[in-house]
Scaffold this motif. Structure first.
Motif, mmCIF file in Angstrom:
data_model
loop_
_atom_site.group_PDB
_atom_site.id
_atom_site.type_symbol
_atom_site.label_atom_id
_atom_site.label_comp_id
_atom_site.label_asym_id
_atom_site.label_seq_id
_atom_site.Cartn_x
_atom_site.Cartn_y
_atom_site.Cartn_z
ATOM 1 N N TRP A 25 0.881 -0.828 -0.034
ATOM 2 C CA TRP A 25 -0.346 -0.057 -0.033
ATOM 3 C C TRP A 25 0.478 1.419 -0.289
ATOM 4 O O TRP A 25 0.734 2.102 -0.703
ATOM 5 N N SER A 26 2.167 1.154 0.806
ATOM 6 C CA SER A 26 2.983 2.756 1.155
ATOM 7 C C SER A 26 2.919 3.247 -0.892
ATOM 8 O O SER A 26 3.561 4.091 -1.021
ATOM 9 N N TRP A 27 4.204 1.420 -0.668
ATOM 10 C CA TRP A 27 4.567 1.592 -2.138
ATOM 11 C C TRP A 27 3.208 1.982 -3.184
ATOM 12 O O TRP A 27 4.053 3.280 -4.667
ATOM 13 N N TYR A 28 2.111 1.788 -3.494
ATOM 14 C CA TYR A 28 1.384 2.429 -4.321
ATOM 15 C C TYR A 28 1.259 4.019 -4.691
ATOM 16 O O TYR A 28 0.588 4.486 -4.907
ATOM 17 N N LEU A 29 1.167 4.373 -2.926
ATOM 18 C CA LEU A 29 0.915 5.863 -2.285
ATOM 19 C C LEU A 29 2.176 6.419 -3.056
ATOM 20 O O LEU A 29 2.106 8.095 -3.579
ATOM 21 N N LEU A 30 3.316 6.086 -2.449
ATOM 22 C CA LEU A 30 4.300 7.047 -3.573
ATOM 23 C C LEU A 30 4.378 6.489 -4.804
ATOM 24 O O LEU A 30 5.246 7.534 -5.680
ATOM 25 N N THR A 31 4.344 5.462 -5.428
ATOM 26 C CA THR A 31 4.644 5.413 -6.555
ATOM 27 C C THR A 31 3.334 5.254 -7.634
ATOM 28 O O THR A 31 3.551 5.218 -9.047
ATOM 29 N N LYS A 32 2.006 4.556 -7.432
ATOM 30 C CA LYS A 32 1.004 4.536 -8.487
ATOM 31 C C LYS A 32 1.450 3.565 -8.379
ATOM 32 O O LYS A 32 0.227 3.965 -9.456
ATOM 33 N N SER A 33 1.584 2.482 -8.351
ATOM 34 C CA SER A 33 2.420 0.919 -9.369
ATOM 35 C C SER A 33 1.804 0.443 -8.019
ATOM 36 O O SER A 33 2.675 0.066 -6.947
ATOM 37 N N LEU A 34 1.733 -1.103 -8.588
ATOM 38 C CA LEU A 34 1.209 -2.279 -7.706
ATOM 39 C C LEU A 34 2.457 -3.218 -8.193
ATOM 40 O O LEU A 34 2.296 -4.662 -8.207
ATOM 41 N N PHE A 35 2.381 -2.778 -9.947
ATOM 42 C CA PHE A 35 3.464 -3.890 -10.587
ATOM 43 C C PHE A 35 4.133 -3.896 -11.349
ATOM 44 O O PHE A 35 4.856 -3.292 -12.656
ATOM 45 N N ASP A 36 5.353 -4.143 -10.564
ATOM 46 C CA ASP A 36 6.845 -3.019 -11.423
ATOM 47 C C ASP A 36 7.537 -4.442 -10.796
ATOM 48 O O ASP A 36 7.859 -5.157 -9.828
ATOM 49 N N PRO A 37 8.743 -3.746 -11.374
ATOM 50 C CA PRO A 37 10.344 -5.065 -10.938
ATOM 51 C C PRO A 37 10.520 -5.005 -9.189
ATOM 52 O O PRO A 37 10.615 -6.031 -8.709
ATOM 53 N N TYR A 38 10.010 -4.254 -8.323
ATOM 54 C CA TYR A 38 10.500 -4.041 -6.574
ATOM 55 C C TYR A 38 9.141 -4.619 -6.769
ATOM 56 O O TYR A 38 9.442 -6.210 -5.347
ATOM 57 N N THR A 39 8.093 -4.409 -6.569
ATOM 58 C CA THR A 39 7.236 -5.158 -6.255
ATOM 59 C C THR A 39 6.857 -6.689 -6.310
ATOM 60 O O THR A 39 6.411 -7.311 -6.159
ATOM 61 N N LEU A 40 7.822 -6.969 -7.359
ATOM 62 C CA LEU A 40 7.930 -8.521 -7.778
ATOM 63 C C LEU A 40 9.348 -9.072 -6.915
ATOM 64 O O LEU A 40 8.454 -10.366 -6.396
#
Length: 494
Positions: free
Chosen positions: A63-78
């Protein structure tokens, strides 16, 4: 982005990072006061609370990563997904009492389990703290590539396309030969025999080294094909066919990680660069892997001969699993066992390595042309060391339990160094992800995709297997694209 929007983003970033720091501080404080309260609380209760914290930390991280980047599907989240599944999968199952034989098969004392859960929570928390810090410090405009001239973009795509075909051409035949030999071993002797083969070294390792360029070749070719008006569809068909060949051959061997990881990264690259993919497709693929592919692969990997190709055998293997999803998560989560064993063995049996493991990873950049045995091999891989310490009979057959990037951080620098190392890894991966995604520049996207397809394995691996993919299979192709593009600009000036 106007000043008010920028101010709002900065406020959100600050609040998110403060919250993450609070979680990290809570973990450290809990560990410091643990000796004073553990006698008054049942250890089973503390273990359960620690498992709940893994789940809370997981939801908060995404959730916090989405708040900062607006992404839930990228190399970091993988990678975050892989890190949670392999190092905390069984902890999450334990919350719902879904571990049939108990947490980590009840092989460890309550004290070891608590220490293991703590360092897993600590590692995941600081990994994400580093990523959040990288996100808050990134101010690259998403529209940067759109401001470039059409000719500049076209040249970059042409360079990516050329590099992609070069990598594909030098790797496809070695990849076929390596796969053929591996399949023959699996058919004759089963999955275990695949790991009992003597590792090729020096010039004997060239076919495998060249074969590993296939995945980067696919990614650079896919990105570069977007710059072509004619033949674009054929190029994509070539990429998909080569990827399916790689995935199916690895699945037939019983090696699920190296089969699935490039496929997942390819899906992300297609989604970001070629055409958005519906969410339903993502969920369908995840369910297909957890419900069918993983269970069947695990159940049939030791079968030899033509029986391995029998549909009846495959069907029986699928039906033998009571709950394939839970079984798959439990098996992946078993990698936390390597963290528990490492905590028990270091420093009681083995001293801290003080960075030797990471230094050996850097040494892998130098091919084994100067030594009878490469220094990294002579020192010993962490997974091999652990297997010999825990189960020599199992290790003598060529098996290991894998390892963990959290266990490796502790193996090298102990409790104090683990959060520092993992925070640095999170910062590096977050920065690398945003460096590519925010710029939306073709060579960067292909490079990060290439690296991620190897790096996802680090969740249950060691640095000695990660440094070479970063440089050989990612950075060198990217630099080649840069050189070609620079040469094209010079030619255009003449």
């Amino acid at each position: 982005m106007n000043d008010s929007s920028t101010t709002l983003v900065e406020k959100i970033s600050l609040k998110v990072i403060v919250a993450q720091l609070f979680l990290c501080a809570t973990l450290i404080f809990s560990y410091l006061i643990y000796p004073y309260y553990w006698l008054y609380i049942q250890q089973d209760t503390l273990i359960y609370i620690a498992c709940i914290f893994v789940l809370i930390l997981t939801f908060w991280s995404f959730w916090s990563w989405y708040l900062l980047t607006k992404s839930l599907f990228d190399p970091y989240t993988l990678f975050l997904t892989a890190a949670v599944l392999f190092n905390g999968g069984q902890a999450i199952l334990e919350i719902f009492h879904l571990n049939e034989d108990g947490l980590l098969d009840s092989k460890f004392s309550s004290e070891t389990l608590l220490a293991t859960l703590f360092i897993v929570n600590l590692g995941l928390a600081f990994l994400h703290l580093g990523a959040l810090l990288s996100a808050s410090s990134t101010r690259t405009s998403i529209l940067k590539s759109k401001l470039e001239s059409q000719s500049t973009i076209s040249n970059k795509l042409k360079s990516c396309y050329k590099v992609g075909w070069i990598l594909f051409s030098i790797s496809i035949l070695p990849a076929i030969l390596v796969a053929r030999d591996a399949v023959q071993i699996a058919m004759n002797e089963g999955y275990s025999a695949f790991y009992q083969q003597e590792r090729a070294t020096s010039f004997g390792a060239i076919p495998q080294i060249l074969a590993d360029f296939l995945i980067p070749g696919i990614f650079f070719l896919l990105v570069g094909s977007q710059g072509r008006r004619k033949g674009r569809r054929k190029d994509k068909i070539v990429c998909i066919a080569a990827l399916l060949f790689h995935a199916l051959s690895r699945l037939f061997l019983g090696v699920r990680n190296s089969a699935v990881m490039p496929f997942v990264v390819f899906t992300w690259l297609w989604h970001r660069w070629v055409h958005p993919i519906p969410r339903l497709f993502f969920f369908s693929m995840a369910l297909l892997a957890l419900l069918i592919i993983f269970p069947i692969t695990a159940a049939t990997r030791e079968i030899t001969g033509e029986t391995r190709l029998s549909m009846d055998v495959l069907l029986d293997a699928f039906l033998s699993e009571d709950n394939p999803i839970i079984a798959s998560i439990s098996e992946m989560g078993g990698s936390m066992m390597t963290v528990a064993y490492t905590l028990e063995l270091v420093p009681n049996i083995k001293d801290f390595e003080m960075g030797t493991g990471y230094f050996n990873g850097i040494l892998t950049l130098v091919p084994n042309l100067f030594w009878s045995l490469h220094p990294a091999v002579a020192h010993g891989y962490p997974d091999t060391w652990l297997a010999w310490e825990v189960n020599p009979t199992y290790a003598a057959k060529g098996h290991t339990y894998g390892f963990s990037f959290i266990a490796e951080a502790y193996l090298n620098f102990g409790w104090i160094g683990t959060p520092i190392i993992l925070g640095a890894i999170g910062f590096f991966l977050g920065k690398l992800t945003l460096w590519a995604v925010k710029s939306n520049e073709p060579a960067r996207m292909a490079m990060v995709a290439s690296f991620t397809s190897f790096f996802l394995f680090y969740a249950r691996g060691a640095a000695v297997f990660m440094v070479r993919p970063l440089v050989w299979y990612s950075l060198i192709p990217y630099i080649t694209v840069y050189i070609l593009n620079k040469y094209r600009r010079k030619e255009a000036v003449k």
